[in-house]
Design a protein around this motif. Structure first.
Motif, PDB file in Angstrom:
ATOM      1  N   GLU A 295       2.947  40.566 -33.194  1.00 25.09           N
ATOM      2  CA  GLU A 295       2.562  41.966 -32.998  1.00 25.09           C
ATOM      3  C   GLU A 295       3.044  42.835 -34.158  1.00 25.09           C
ATOM      4  O   GLU A 295       2.337  43.754 -34.588  1.00 25.09           O
ATOM      5  N   PHE A 296       4.227  42.529 -34.658  1.00 26.98           N
ATOM      6  CA  PHE A 296       4.739  43.295 -35.802  1.00 26.98           C
ATOM      7  C   PHE A 296       3.863  43.089 -37.032  1.00 26.98           C
ATOM      8  O   PHE A 296       3.445  44.060 -37.675  1.00 26.98           O
ATOM      9  N   PHE A 297       3.565  41.846 -37.372  1.00 21.48           N
ATOM     10  CA  PHE A 297       2.711  41.587 -38.532  1.00 21.48           C
ATOM     11  C   PHE A 297       1.346  42.272 -38.371  1.00 21.48           C
ATOM     12  O   PHE A 297       0.820  42.867 -39.317  1.00 21.48           O
ATOM     13  N   ASN A 298       0.791  42.198 -37.178  1.00 25.78           N
ATOM     14  CA  ASN A 298      -0.552  42.744 -36.941  1.00 25.78           C
ATOM     15  C   ASN A 298      -0.556  44.268 -36.939  1.00 25.78           C
ATOM     16  O   ASN A 298      -1.609  44.892 -37.058  1.00 25.78           O
ATOM     17  N   SER A 299       0.637  44.866 -36.767  1.00 25.97           N
ATOM     18  CA  SER A 299       0.721  46.332 -36.767  1.00 25.97           C
ATOM     19  C   SER A 299       0.727  46.914 -38.175  1.00 25.97           C
ATOM     20  O   SER A 299       0.541  48.116 -38.355  1.00 25.97           O
ATOM     21  N   ILE A 300       0.953  46.064 -39.178  1.00 26.00           N
ATOM     22  CA  ILE A 300       0.934  46.525 -40.574  1.00 26.00           C
ATOM     23  C   ILE A 300      -0.527  46.618 -41.013  1.00 26.00           C
ATOM     24  O   ILE A 300      -1.259  45.628 -40.945  1.00 26.00           O
ATOM     25  N   SER A 301      -0.967  47.772 -41.420  1.00 31.31           N
ATOM     26  CA  SER A 301      -2.397  48.020 -41.671  1.00 31.31           C
ATOM     27  C   SER A 301      -3.010  47.015 -42.630  1.00 31.31           C
ATOM     28  O   SER A 301      -4.121  46.516 -42.409  1.00 31.31           O
ATOM     29  N   ILE A 302      -2.279  46.672 -43.718  1.00 34.59           N
ATOM     30  CA  ILE A 302      -2.860  45.765 -44.707  1.00 34.59           C
ATOM     31  C   ILE A 302      -2.924  44.315 -44.192  1.00 34.59           C
ATOM     32  O   ILE A 302      -3.708  43.506 -44.684  1.00 34.59           O
ATOM     33  N   LEU A 303      -2.134  44.002 -43.154  1.00 34.57           N
ATOM     34  CA  LEU A 303      -2.148  42.655 -42.595  1.00 34.57           C
ATOM     35  C   LEU A 303      -2.988  42.551 -41.316  1.00 34.57           C
ATOM     36  O   LEU A 303      -3.234  41.442 -40.837  1.00 34.57           O
ATOM     37  N   LYS A 304      -3.393  43.673 -40.786  1.00 35.45           N
ATOM     38  CA  LYS A 304      -4.132  43.656 -39.516  1.00 35.45           C
ATOM     39  C   LYS A 304      -5.396  42.814 -39.649  1.00 35.45           C
ATOM     40  O   LYS A 304      -6.163  42.969 -40.598  1.00 35.45           O
ATOM     41  N   ASP A 305      -5.591  41.923 -38.680  1.00 35.11           N
ATOM     42  CA  ASP A 305      -6.757  41.038 -38.620  1.00 35.11           C
ATOM     43  C   ASP A 305      -6.806  40.026 -39.757  1.00 35.11           C
ATOM     44  O   ASP A 305      -7.840  39.395 -39.976  1.00 35.11           O
ATOM     45  N   CYS A 306      -5.703  39.874 -40.509  1.00 37.40           N
ATOM     46  CA  CYS A 306      -5.676  38.823 -41.528  1.00 37.40           C
ATOM     47  C   CYS A 306      -4.357  38.063 -41.506  1.00 37.40           C
ATOM     48  O   CYS A 306      -3.948  37.472 -42.498  1.00 37.40           O
ATOM     49  N   ILE A 307      -3.684  38.113 -40.348  1.00 43.91           N
ATOM     50  CA  ILE A 307      -2.452  37.359 -40.173  1.00 43.91           C
ATOM     51  C   ILE A 307      -2.736  36.210 -39.210  1.00 43.91           C
ATOM     52  O   ILE A 307      -3.443  36.370 -38.202  1.00 43.91           O
ATOM     53  N   TYR A 308      -2.207  35.031 -39.488  1.00 46.34           N
ATOM     54  CA  TYR A 308      -2.497  33.817 -38.720  1.00 46.34           C
ATOM     55  C   TYR A 308      -1.187  33.132 -38.362  1.00 46.34           C
ATOM     56  O   TYR A 308      -0.205  33.200 -39.109  1.00 46.34           O
ATOM     57  N   ARG A 309      -1.202  32.445 -37.190  1.00 51.41           N
ATOM     58  CA  ARG A 309      -0.070  31.589 -36.876  1.00 51.41           C
ATOM     59  C   ARG A 309      -0.424  30.187 -37.337  1.00 51.41           C
ATOM     60  O   ARG A 309      -1.337  29.559 -36.814  1.00 51.41           O
ATOM     61  N   ASN A 310       0.323  29.688 -38.314  1.00 52.39           N
ATOM     62  CA  ASN A 310       0.040  28.378 -38.896  1.00 52.39           C
ATOM     63  C   ASN A 310       0.549  27.255 -37.996  1.00 52.39           C
ATOM     64  O   ASN A 310       0.055  26.134 -38.048  1.00 52.39           O
ATOM     65  N   GLY A 311       1.523  27.606 -37.137  1.00 54.13           N
ATOM     66  CA  GLY A 311       2.128  26.610 -36.265  1.00 54.13           C
ATOM     67  C   GLY A 311       3.626  26.794 -36.245  1.00 54.13           C
ATOM     68  O   GLY A 311       4.219  27.232 -37.249  1.00 54.13           O
ATOM     69  N   GLY A 312       4.264  26.468 -35.107  1.00 53.03           N
ATOM     70  CA  GLY A 312       5.717  26.620 -35.026  1.00 53.03           C
ATOM     71  C   GLY A 312       6.125  28.051 -35.308  1.00 53.03           C
ATOM     72  O   GLY A 312       5.618  28.996 -34.709  1.00 53.03           O
ATOM     73  N   ASP A 313       7.067  28.215 -36.250  1.00 51.98           N
ATOM     74  CA  ASP A 313       7.516  29.563 -36.627  1.00 51.98           C
ATOM     75  C   ASP A 313       6.933  29.985 -37.969  1.00 51.98           C
ATOM     76  O   ASP A 313       7.523  30.799 -38.686  1.00 51.98           O
ATOM     77  N   GLU A 314       5.760  29.441 -38.331  1.00 53.43           N
ATOM     78  CA  GLU A 314       5.115  29.751 -39.604  1.00 53.43           C
ATOM     79  C   GLU A 314       3.909  30.670 -39.383  1.00 53.43           C
ATOM     80  O   GLU A 314       3.066  30.410 -38.513  1.00 53.43           O
ATOM     81  N   PHE A 315       3.846  31.727 -40.179  1.00 54.53           N
ATOM     82  CA  PHE A 315       2.724  32.651 -40.170  1.00 54.53           C
ATOM     83  C   PHE A 315       2.163  32.754 -41.576  1.00 54.53           C
ATOM     84  O   PHE A 315       2.891  32.611 -42.565  1.00 54.53           O
TER      85      PHE A 315
END
Length: 469
Positions: A357-377
Motif C-alpha cells: 500500500e505504501f509503494f502504491n501510494s507514491i504517485s510515480i509508482l502507482k499501478d507500476c509496482i509488483y510483488r516479485n515474490g516473498g519480500d521482493e517488490f
C-alpha cells in the motif's frame, strides 16, 4: 335425394372458413337425413388421444368425451385405414361389431377415419343410433359416403392447420427454452421477422420488436445499421450464404456478456435473412476474470505478480521510442525473516500488505509496482524521470523505512536494499533487466543492505548506500 344432399353440402362447405358452427350444421343435416341420433367429431390432441370437438346430440345420448388411440384395437385400426368407413349394427355378431357397439353405447355405428399423410388416425367422424331401425341400404350408404368424404376433406383442412400451429408452437417452445436468445431480420432492410421470448424479455417483450428494425430496439437512438454488424462476413460475391460468424458482445445497459453467432439463410418466403443467436456468457466472463486475476495478481497484497511484471515490462520495451530510457527497481526487505521469526507469519503478511500500500501510494509508482515474490517488490519507471529525480524518490522511500511500521502485534523497524537496471544499457528484454536489477540488489545485500546499486556499478569496490546517489 342424392343430388340435393350433395348440392346442399357443397354449398355449405365449399368456400366457407373452417368453423365449429359449420361442422355442427353438417352433423345435424347428416343425422336428420339418415336418421341417426347423434353425430360426433373427434380430433387428436397433444396427449395422443382423440378429443370430442363438435357434436350434434339432441337425444342426449351417452357419448365418450375422448378416445385413447391405444384403446382402438389393431383389427379396427386396420379396417379404418383401408375401408372408406366402418358401418355396423347390432344384427351383426362379429367381435369387431360387438366391440364398437359396446364402446360407443349404440345399436348402429358408422365411423369415418381422418388420416394424416402417414396414414395415422388423427380424427374420427362418428354417427350413432340408439333406436331400432333397419339397416341402411346400399344406395343410402353411397350417398352417406359421398357426404362424409366432403365433410372429412373440410375438417382435414383444420386438422392440417392445427398440426402446423402445434408444430410451430412446439418449435417456439424449443427455441424459447434452449437458453439461447434468437432473432431474425431481413438481410437488407433489417426489419425484424422473428424473435424468441428470452431475447425479447429484456427489451419489453416480443411486441417491442414488431414492425421495428433491429437497431431501433437493440440500440435506441441509432439511425442506421450498426458498425459492427457482420453481414459482409455472411455472404459471398454472389450474395449466397457462406459460414457462421461469431464474436463476443457486452450489452450496454446491464453489462451482460454474450457469445453471438450470425448466419445468413433463406426465410420462409425466399428472401435472404440474417439470424442472430446468442448465449449468455456473463458467468464465464466472470470466471475468466477470476482466473486471470489469480494468474496475474498476488492474493496477499493484491499487487500484480511476477508473471504480469514480465508481460508489462515487455510491452513498455516494445512501445519505447528511440533514445527513451526506463528503469527497473528491485526492492528486497532487510531482516524480513526476523519479523516472521519474532512476531509470526501473520505479522509478516500484514507488513507486506502495508508495504504494498505504501509503494502504491507514491504517485510515480502507482499501478507500476509488483510483488516479485516473498519480500521482493519490483517497480517499472519510464524515462520521464531523470536519474537525479529517481535518487530523490529512493531517498524518500529510505526516510519512510527509518520510521516504525505499526502492526497489530507490535512495531517493527527494518530497511530495504534496492537494485536498479536501466534500459537500454542494462538490457533490452524484461528478463535481462530483471536479472541485472536483481544482481544489483544482491550486491547491496552483501554490502550490508539499506542502500541502492545501479546495474552499471555491480562489482565496484565502493560502499553503496542511499546517501551516495
Amino acid at each position: 335425394m342424392r343430388n340435393n344432399m350433395i348440392l346442399t353440402f357443397a354449398n355449405l362447405l365449399v368456400g366457407n372458413k373452417i368453423d365449429t358452427q359449420t361442422i355442427i350444421h353438417s352433423l345435424t343435416l347428416i343425422c336428420d337425413n339418415f336418421l341417426f341420433d347423434c353425430g360426433l367429431l373427434y380430433e387428436n390432441d397433444p396427449q395422443n388421444s382423440l378429443s370430442l370437438k363438435e357434436n350434434y346430440n339432441p337425444c342426449c345420448m351417452r357419448v365418450r368425451k375422448s378416445i385413447l388411440v391405444e384403446e382402438i384395437s389393431a383389427e379396427i385400426c386396420s379396417q379404418l385405414k383401408t375401408a372408406p368407413f366402418i358401418y355396423v349394427d347390432e344384427t351383426e355378431c362379429s367381435t369387431t361389431n360387438f366391440a364398437l357397439h359396446h364402446y360407443f353405447y349404440a345399436k348402429s355405428v358408422i365411423i369415418l377415419p381422418l388420416l394424416d399423410e402417414d396414414s395415422s388416425i388423427c380424427g374420427l367422424i362418428v354417427l350413432l343410433n340408439a333406436r331400432e331401425k333397419k339397416r341402411i341400404c346400399n344406395l343410402e350408404l353411397e350417398n352417406l359416403s359421398a357426404i362424409l368424404n366432403m365433410l372429412s376433406r373440410y375438417v382435414s383442412i383444420r386438422l392440417y392447420q392445427n398440426k402446423l400451429a402445434f408444430a410451430r408452437k412446439s418449435l417456439e417452445g424449443i427455441l424459447d427454452n434452449t437458453g439461447i436468445d434468437i432473432y431474425v431480420n431481413d438481410f437488407y432492410t433489417h426489419d425484424i421477422l422473428y424473435v424468441n421470448k428470452s431475447m425479447a424479455a429484456p427489451y419489453g417483450g416480443i411486441s417491442s420488436f414488431e414492425g421495428k428494425k433491429c437497431w431501433e430496439v437493440l440500440f435506441p437512438g441509432t439511425t442506421g445499421q450498426c458498425e459492427f454488424c457482420p453481414q459482409k462476413e455472411l455472404i459471398d460475391e454472389h450474395n449466397n450464404p457462406t459460414k457462421i460468424y461469431s464474436w463476443n458482445y457486452q450489452r450496454y445497459f446491464d453489462g451482460a456478456w454474450f457469445r453471438v453467432f450470425s448466419a445468413a439463410f433463406r426465410w420462409v418466403d425466399g428472401r435472404l435473412a440474417h439470424v442472430v443467436s446468442s448465449a449468455d456468457i456473463t458467468e464465464n466472463k466472470r470466471n475468466e476474470e477470476i482466473i486471470k486475476n489469480m494468474a496475474n495478481y498476488d492474493p496477499l497484497t493484491k499487487l500484480p505478480n511476477r508473471r504480469l511484471l514480465v508481460v508489462d515490462c515487455e510491452k513498455r520495451i516494445n512501445l519505447a521510442v528511440e533514445n527513451e530510457k526506463g528503469y527497473v527497481l528491485f526492492f528486497d526487505i532487510d531482516g524480513f525473516k526476523s519479523i516472521n521469526d519474532t512476531l509470526g507469519h501473520d505479522a509478516g503478511d500484514e507488513f507486506l500488505v502495508n508495504l504494498g500500500e505504501f509503494f502504491n501510494s507514491i504517485s510515480i509508482l502507482k499501478d507500476c509496482i509488483y510483488r516479485n515474490g516473498g519480500d521482493e517488490f519490483v517497480a517499472i519507471i519510464n524515462g520521464s524521470i531523470e536519474e537525479s529525480g529517481l535518487i530523490t524518490l529512493l531517498n524518500f522511500i529510505f526516510e519512510r523505512f527509518k520510521k516504525p511500521w505499526n502492526l497489530k502485534t507490535g512495531n517493527i523497524i527494518c530497511n530495504t536494499s534496492i537494485g536498479i537496471a536501466c534500459y537500454p544499457e542494462d538490457g533490452v528484454t524484461a528478463e535481462d533487466l530483471l536479472y541485472k536489477a536483481d544482481q544489483a540488489m544482491y550486491q547491496i545485500k552483501k554490502a550490508g543492505g539499506g542502500g541502492i546499486c545501479f546495474g552499471r556499478d555491480i562489482n565496484r569496490k565502493t560502499n553503496l548506500n542511499s546517501e551516495e546517489g
